[in-house]
Scaffold this active site. Structure first.
Site, PDB file in Angstrom:
ATOM      1  N   GLU A 206       0.815  -1.209   0.000  1.00  0.00           N
ATOM      2  CA  GLU A 206       0.000   0.000   0.000  1.00  0.00           C
ATOM      3  C   GLU A 206       0.848   1.259   0.000  1.00  0.00           C
ATOM      4  OE1 GLU A 206      -3.310   0.055   2.661  1.00  0.00           O
ATOM      5  OE2 GLU A 206      -3.881  -1.982   2.199  1.00  0.00           O
ATOM      6  N   LYS A 338     -15.827  -0.900   3.285  1.00  0.00           N
ATOM      7  CA  LYS A 338     -15.207  -1.279   2.019  1.00  0.00           C
ATOM      8  C   LYS A 338     -16.347  -1.814   1.161  1.00  0.00           C
ATOM      9  CE  LYS A 338     -10.697  -2.919   3.808  1.00  0.00           C
ATOM     10  NZ  LYS A 338     -10.046  -4.112   4.418  1.00  0.00           N
TER      11      LYS A 338
END
Ligand code: PGA
Ligand code: ZN
Length: 433
Positions: A206, A338
């Site tokens: 990430e 999410k």
């Protein structure tokens, strides 16, 4: 004229080089919407299915079946429907897949379609997506407080450290723009410190530094040192946020920290995390216990829920029923949103609603496998989610989301920023008075 004329799909590639699903939606008036499904690496067991073809080609990760499901099954049903009626569109998708985990169509097929429709409806109204979302769900839009990763770990960095995300937040910043500036200083200070100690092994999934630490605590100490090197006092404007992602190294109430060669029961894990909460300026902690350890999560929330934000990610998987259960059990006080964990915009918005109605906070989040899609920046602003988590301060699939917020800031005004108020569940909130 906001009727859907066509739905098409194709295979594109994500930030880890894996195939993923992109969907284009065209309306009768020519308005256009596009969205791409992200993909997780440390997935919760109860998430919507990420449908892959299996076999040997592309390491089994191809999405041919999911793409065909959009083109052959979902698209024909949606054609003619009103793109502005997101609820009916998503219900039509759900009716095609009665399985509890979207295993027939694939959550990757449904999420890309659902979000592409959302984009097309915003385009039809000639307004930005965040504004469409705010109108649709009745929230006051605001720029979120970012949670930005400094070191990666767990499944995102070859399990070099057990803990998955070491992040900072800057609740003391005056604007989103100022958060980015201060975080940049801390991020590069951390890189310098690690390089000097020989602890820098590269860049994790990430965008955070891939660390070579000897213990999980060394990561926390380095993070504090980086905040200081950046000229900040830890716990003042800048605070720490962790994603333990405990399901990755624990099951049935037993946890194994490989780095320290330590194995412990739920109670000892709670004590260890409690020591960290006492020793470091940590205001938020995600999945501190495993998805299969509800009694641990309840106990952790009982002990620390007044003091820190406790986020359920794998534990709640953006599922309304699991959030309702968390609220009644007293497990967690914040939900990670999410959209691809549940599979449609409507369901994710319902989960968000349930959490906020219960007085919880919410963090809109990216996945570790991401793309140039910026939908979540708009969702976060439009839902007024107060917090946004998209990874670190490097790699374009991350920066594109932060940068989109900066563009929104120009329209919305820098004063519409959640800042410290976003942390209503933490000791930091006390500083606001
Ligand atoms: P994932 O992890 O996207 O790899 O599942 C991100 C997170 O745990 O927040
Ligand atoms: Zn997580």
């Amino acid at each position: 004229m906001s009727a859907i004329r066509s739905v098409t799909a194709r295979r594109v590639w994500d930030s880890r080089g894996n195939p993923t699903v992109e969907v284009d939606v065209q309306l009768e008036d020519g308005s256009f919407g596009r969205a791409i499904a992200p993909a997780g690496a440390s997935r919760g067991r109860r998430e919507a299915t990420d449908l892959r073809d299996g076999g040997f080609r592309l390491r089994g990760k191809d999405v041919g079946r999911a793409v065909r499901n959009v083109v052959d099954t979902i698209g024909p049903v949606l054609v003619g429907m009103d793109a502005q009626d997101q609820t009916s569109v998503d219900q039509a998708i759900l009716a095609l897949d009665p399985s509890p985990d979207k295993s027939l169509l694939g959550g990757n097929a449904t999420v890309a379609t659902s979000m592409a429709v959302l984009h097309a409806a915003a385009a039809h109204k000639e307004i930005p997506l965040w504004q469409h979302v705010a109108q649709l769900y009745g929230y006051t839009p605001s720029l979120p407080l970012p949670e930005i990763q400094i070191f990666g770990g767990g499944a995102h960095a070859g399990r070099r450290v057990d803990i998955q995300d070491f992040m900072i937040m800057v609740p003391g910043a005056a604007s989103f723009d100022e958060v980015m500036e201060i975080t940049n200083e801390v991020y590069f200070a951390a890189g310098d410190i690690m390089a000097a100690r020989g602890a820098l092994a590269g860049i994790a999934d990430e965008g955070g530094w891939w660390p070579n630490f000897r213990s999980n605590e060394e990561a926390l100490e380095t993070l504090v040192a980086a905040i200081e090197k950046a000229g900040e006092k830890p716990g003042e404007r800048v605070v720490i946020s962790l994603d333990i992602a405990a399901s990755e190294f624990g099951s049935d109430g037993r946890y194994r920290l490989a780095l320290e060669d330590k194995e412990m029961e739920s109670g000892a894990m709670i004590d260890l995390l409690g020591q960290w909460l006492d020793a470091y300026p940590i205001v938020s902690i995600e999945d501190p216990l495993g998805e299969d350890d509800p009694s641990g999560m309840i106990e952790f929330t009982r002990r620390y829920g007044e003091r820190v934000q406790i986020i359920g990610d794998d534990y709640l998987v953006t599922n309304t029923a699991l959030v309702a259960k968390g609220v009644s059990d007293g497990a967690c006080n914040c939900v990670l949103i999410k959209v691809n964990q549940i599979g449609t915009v409507t369901e994710a918005a319902a989960t968000y609603d349930a959490a906020r109605t219960a007085g919880w906070t919410a963090v809109v989040s990216a996945r570790s496998g991401e793309t140039e899609d910026t939908s979540i920046s708009h969702l976060s602003v439009g839902l007024g989610s107060q917090q946004l988590k998209v990874g670190s301060f490097q790699r374009s699939e991350r920066m594109v989301k932060w940068n989109e917020c900066l563009r929104i800031q120009d329209t919305l005004g820098a004063h519409n920023f959640a800042a410290g108020a976003a942390l209503s569940k933490t000791w930091w909130a006390g500083k606001l008075n």
